[in-house]
Design an enzyme around this catalytic site. Structure first.
Site, short mmCIF file in Angstrom:
data_model
loop_
_atom_site.label_atom_id
_atom_site.label_comp_id
_atom_site.label_asym_id
_atom_site.label_seq_id
_atom_site.Cartn_x
_atom_site.Cartn_y
_atom_site.Cartn_z
N ASP A 4 12.76 -15.67 -2.49
CA ASP A 4 14.05 -15.44 -3.15
C ASP A 4 14.97 -16.66 -3.04
OD1 ASP A 4 14.15 -11.91 -2.33
OD2 ASP A 4 13.29 -13.01 -4.02
N LEU B 267 -14.68 7.19 -9.61
CA LEU B 267 -15.91 7.56 -10.31
C LEU B 267 -17.10 6.83 -9.70
CD1 LEU B 267 -14.69 7.19 -13.99
CD2 LEU B 267 -15.35 9.31 -12.89
N LYS C 266 -14.14 2.99 -20.97
CA LYS C 266 -13.32 2.89 -19.76
C LYS C 266 -12.44 1.65 -19.84
CE LYS C 266 -13.94 2.93 -14.74
NZ LYS C 266 -13.44 1.61 -14.39
N ARG D 128 -1.69 5.26 -8.78
CA ARG D 128 -2.79 5.95 -8.12
C ARG D 128 -2.69 5.86 -6.60
NH1 ARG D 128 -7.95 5.02 -6.15
NH2 ARG D 128 -9.33 6.76 -6.51
N LYS E 257 -18.23 12.39 -19.04
CA LYS E 257 -17.77 13.57 -18.30
C LYS E 257 -18.47 14.80 -18.86
CE LYS E 257 -13.20 11.53 -17.94
NZ LYS E 257 -11.84 11.51 -18.48
N LYS F 25 -21.38 1.17 -16.47
CA LYS F 25 -20.73 -0.15 -16.55
C LYS F 25 -21.44 -1.11 -17.51
CE LYS F 25 -17.34 0.18 -13.59
NZ LYS F 25 -17.04 -0.76 -12.57
N CYS G 141 -30.17 -10.30 12.45
CA CYS G 141 -30.15 -10.78 13.82
C CYS G 141 -30.52 -9.59 14.70
CB CYS G 141 -28.74 -11.28 14.15
SG CYS G 141 -28.48 -11.55 15.90
N CYS H 16 -23.95 -11.05 19.93
CA CYS H 16 -23.99 -12.20 19.02
C CYS H 16 -22.56 -12.49 18.58
CB CYS H 16 -24.87 -11.88 17.81
SG CYS H 16 -24.77 -13.10 16.49
S1 IVH Z 1 -11.30 9.95 -15.36
C1 IVH Z 1 -12.50 12.15 -11.93
N1 IVH Z 1 -11.41 8.71 -17.63
O1 IVH Z 1 -11.52 4.63 -13.93
C2 IVH Z 1 -11.95 11.43 -13.02
N2 IVH Z 1 -10.97 7.42 -15.67
O2 IVH Z 1 -13.05 4.84 -11.24
C3 IVH Z 1 -11.46 10.07 -12.70
N3 IVH Z 1 -10.59 5.05 -16.09
O3 IVH Z 1 -9.03 5.17 -11.57
C4 IVH Z 1 -10.73 9.44 -13.78
N4 IVH Z 1 -10.83 5.14 -18.28
O4 IVH Z 1 -8.34 4.07 -13.72
C5 IVH Z 1 -11.23 8.58 -16.31
N5 IVH Z 1 -11.50 7.77 -19.72
C6 IVH Z 1 -11.32 7.64 -18.42
C7 IVH Z 1 -11.03 6.39 -17.80
C8 IVH Z 1 -10.87 6.32 -16.41
C9 IVH Z 1 -10.57 4.36 -17.25
C10 IVH Z 1 -10.38 4.47 -14.74
C11 IVH Z 1 -9.26 5.09 -13.96
C12 IVH Z 1 -9.84 5.53 -12.64
C13 IVH Z 1 -11.13 4.80 -12.61
C14 IVH Z 1 -12.16 5.63 -11.90
#
Ligand code: IVH
Length: 676
Positions: free
Chosen positions: A38, A84, A119, A140, A285, A309, A427, A434
């Protein structure tokens, strides 16, 4: 002062503040205190006011990238925000599907309908609406407790402040992702490494006016607590979200079967580079909420969802050196020191080589030109070697046979799951003998998810270790503060602070304590499961006497690998000593049993034979969710034997002999006020 000199001074200060910003935003590791930051900011603004010829696009007067505040209020999520599990291949996906079919007691061919949602790689947020009015917005956080960022979230246009629709629930936490579009990120490129960092930094500004300057977007995809939500599947929920005025992902789809999921995945991956937002995979889902409910959760991720992924970013660099690092479990990990390169906005100078076999298989040598890959938060690794560019003097790398730290023999263990020799060389020294292992164990012990001792970072562990102030975890709680105060860089104030943070952490939960011990294969989730099972530190410690290691196999989520690892831990005398010492010094809080007063409280069950339309795993989950206990052997302590189709006769006989109550599926479900 001359104009040139003023300019020079000004540029120096701008450069410095820029550096501070970089560390804060992009590495999440501030290098100066708020006060110094600051002060510097003020000095720059004063200079600018006084000398109007001073100009910089990076002046704090123009930038929105002020320091994010740490001072948001912490608030509990009414329903935790889960994470997830990941899937990287078709095989992972088939396993996900198989597990679900097994759990629901269906055949392998059973087709499940999934909601497939790209995602977005942003920051998740939970928005509470009461009677249609946006009341509170939380980050979160750790999933259980978030930060109250309501005012910042309110600046986002995509977040409706009032919803008038008649069918909007009386109360609901709408959850989704806050992110920045790639086109908007173009203008913020100098300040942040990537769009995700930009979104996170701007969401956490102290002043909402700063957040407002960044074009944040919000898309909704799930919910937490709800009262009055009338919908029975995810896809319909997404439609409802859109009808209430929330943005949802236009690429969301309802899909059945693994084959079609893969087709969709490939299609979206092709489109990926043309999208205006970063996606790092697709979330699948189970669509039906009833099935979701039956499937439930394991640790902190649902059984009914997975994140598939995408593969990652790549770049070409050169290997300067290969170093061997020794981890807290003794694993010798070769690491390639590479010529620094930028991959997806992040500067990379190390790449893991995993193990000896990987070096041999890919024939990786010092001096080679290689392709490096970086996927999400995973440590970068070497994808391939460009053999055309190999020079004659790039010699084969010889992996050390002895531990480079303590000289002990290194060994490759036999892996029970794969039934093969482990690829990792370790090891062979035990416990804390160690140096490198010991230091790594202590670093783990004080780390964020373990004891989380403020101000006790990796550097301090190393320096205290060298000064022989610490060797075992218990030493941390018996430090000689007089010696520390006399060390260079320490003063009364910093020693007092350290003392305070250490004392504060003497109150510790059993799960954190178990995690901190750094037992191989016992990460956060498994530590949680163990702590729930043992309930008290005494019970846990007594394992060394009872030797009831195999009983741990009854815990859903704990397998043979983990059990063996716990057993090995208890076999080393020094570990028992550490436990005894810690017990004297700490106040270990017993684990909270979340649903203590469920319908099956304190009653134990054993199932024999096949039940109708409900798998073993689901019965186990049902029992445990209702505070009951599942066991794997008949003993006097067993309360109920549940019999299904083709039960084991011997079990029934022993149960009868011990006068244990024998019940069938119907009677069991009745105990839970359910019918089959
Ligand atoms: S569902 C149990 N839906 O992924 C359900 N998450 O690793 C959990 N995310 O923190 C979340 N797109 O930030 C859900 N269509 C989607 C999503 C999503 C991105 C992210 C979210 C969460 C992370 C889970």
């Amino acid at each position: 002062m001359k104009k040139v000199e003023i300019n020079k001074l000004y540029k120096k200060k701008i450069k410095l503040i820029n550096k501070y910003n970089q560390f804060y935003f992009n590495e999440s590791a501030p290098i100066v205190s708020d006060k110094i930051y600051d002060e510097l900011k003020k000095e720059i603004l004063v200079l600018e006011n006084k000398y109007t010829f001073l100009k910089s696009s990076k002046s704090p007067a123009n930038t929105v990238g002020h320091k994010p505040s740490k001072n948001f209020q912490k608030v509990n999520h009414k329903v935790p925000m889960l994470s997830l599990a990941n899937a990287f291949s078709e095989e992972d996906l088939s396993n996900f599907q198989k597990k679900i079919a097994n759990f629901l007691s269906k055949n392998e061919g059973y087709e499940i309908s999934y909601c497939a949602e790209p995602k977005i790689d942003g920051i998740s947020a939970s928005l509470t609406y009461v009677n249609g009015v946006f009341k509170k917005g939380l980050s979160r956080g750790d999933g259980k407790e978030g930060e109250d960022i309501t005012r910042n979230l309110s600046t986002i246009k995509d977040i409706p402040k009032k919803i008038l629709s008649k069918n909007f629930p009386e109360e609901i936490d709408i959850r989704g992702e806050v992110f920045i579009q790639n086109s908007d990120f173009e203008n913020l490129k100098d300040k942040f490494a990537n769009p995700r960092n930009a979104a996170s930094g701007s969401l956490r500004q102290k002043n909402p006016d700063d957040t407002k300057k960044i074009p944040l977007k919000f898309i909704a995809y799930t919910f937490g607590f709800e009262k009055g939500l009338n919908v029975d599947n995810q896809f319909d929920y997404l439609k409802k979200l859109a009808s209430w005025g929330f943005k949802t992902n236009p690429l969301n789809k309802l899909i059945s079967g693994v084959k079609k999921l893969i087709e969709n995945y490939n299609e979206i991956e092709k489109k990926r580079s043309n999208l205006d937002f970063d996606i790092d995979g697709i979330v699948y889902k189970v669509n039906d909420f009833n099935l979701q409910k039956r499937l439930g959760y394991v640790a902190n991720a649902p059984r009914w969802a997975v994140a598939h992924k995408f593969s990652s970013n790549k770049a070409v660099s050169e290997i300067k050196d290969i170093e061997i690092q020794i981890g807290r479990t003794g694993a010798l990990t070769p690491v390639a020191k590479i010529k620094p390169i930028n991959i997806g906005g992040v500067q990379v100078s190390n790449a893991t080589l995993h193990n000896e076999d990987e070096i041999i298989r890919k024939d990786i040598r010092i001096g080679d030109t290689v392709t490096v890959e970086r996927a999400g938060d995973v440590i970068p690794h070497i994808l391939s070697v460009d053999f055309k560019k190999r020079k004659k003097d790039n010699l084969k790398f010889i992996f050390p046979e002895k531990c480079p730290s303590c000289g002990s023999k290194t060994i490759k263990e036999f892996n029970l799951t794969t039934k093969k020799e482990d690829a990792v060389r370790r090891c062979s020294s035990e416990g804390y003998s160690c140096e490198k292992i010991s230091i790594e164990k202590l670093k783990h012990f004080v780390s964020k998810e373990a004891f989380n001792i403020d101000g006790f970072g990796k550097k301090i562990v190393e320096s205290f270790w060298k000064l022989k102030l610490i060797k075992f975890p218990q030493d941390i709680f018996q430090l000689d503060y007089n010696i520390i105060e006399s060390l260079e860089g320490w003063g009364k104030l910093s020693v007092d602070n350290l003392k305070y943070s250490i004392n504060e952490k003497k109150n510790i939960s059993l799960e954190r304590l178990i995690y901190s011990l750094g037992i191989r294969h016992i990460g956060l989730e498994n530590a949680k499961l163990l702590s729930k099972y043992f309930n008290t530190f005494q019970n846990f410690k007594n394992l060394s006497k009872t030797n009831k290691f195999n009983d741990l196999l009854n815990i859903d989520g704990i397998g043979e690998t983990q059990v063996n690892s716990v057993k090995n831990f208890f076999l080393v005398a020094i570990n028992i000593k550490v436990l005894n010492e810690l017990e004297k010094l700490l106040n270990i809080k017993v684990s909270k049993n979340e649903k203590k007063n469920g319908l099956l409280k304190d009653r134990s069950f054993l199932v024999t034979g096949k039940l109708d339309k409900i798998s073993r795993a689901e019965v186990k989950a049902l029992i445990e969710d209702n505070s009951g206990i599942t066991v794997s052997n008949i003993s006097k302590k067993l309360n109920y034997l549940i019999i299904g189709e083709k039960p084991t006769k011997k079990k029934i006989e022993s149960a009868k002999a011990l006068k244990i109550k024998i019940i069938d599926q119907g009677e069991f479900l009745k105990m839970l006020n359910k019918t089959s």
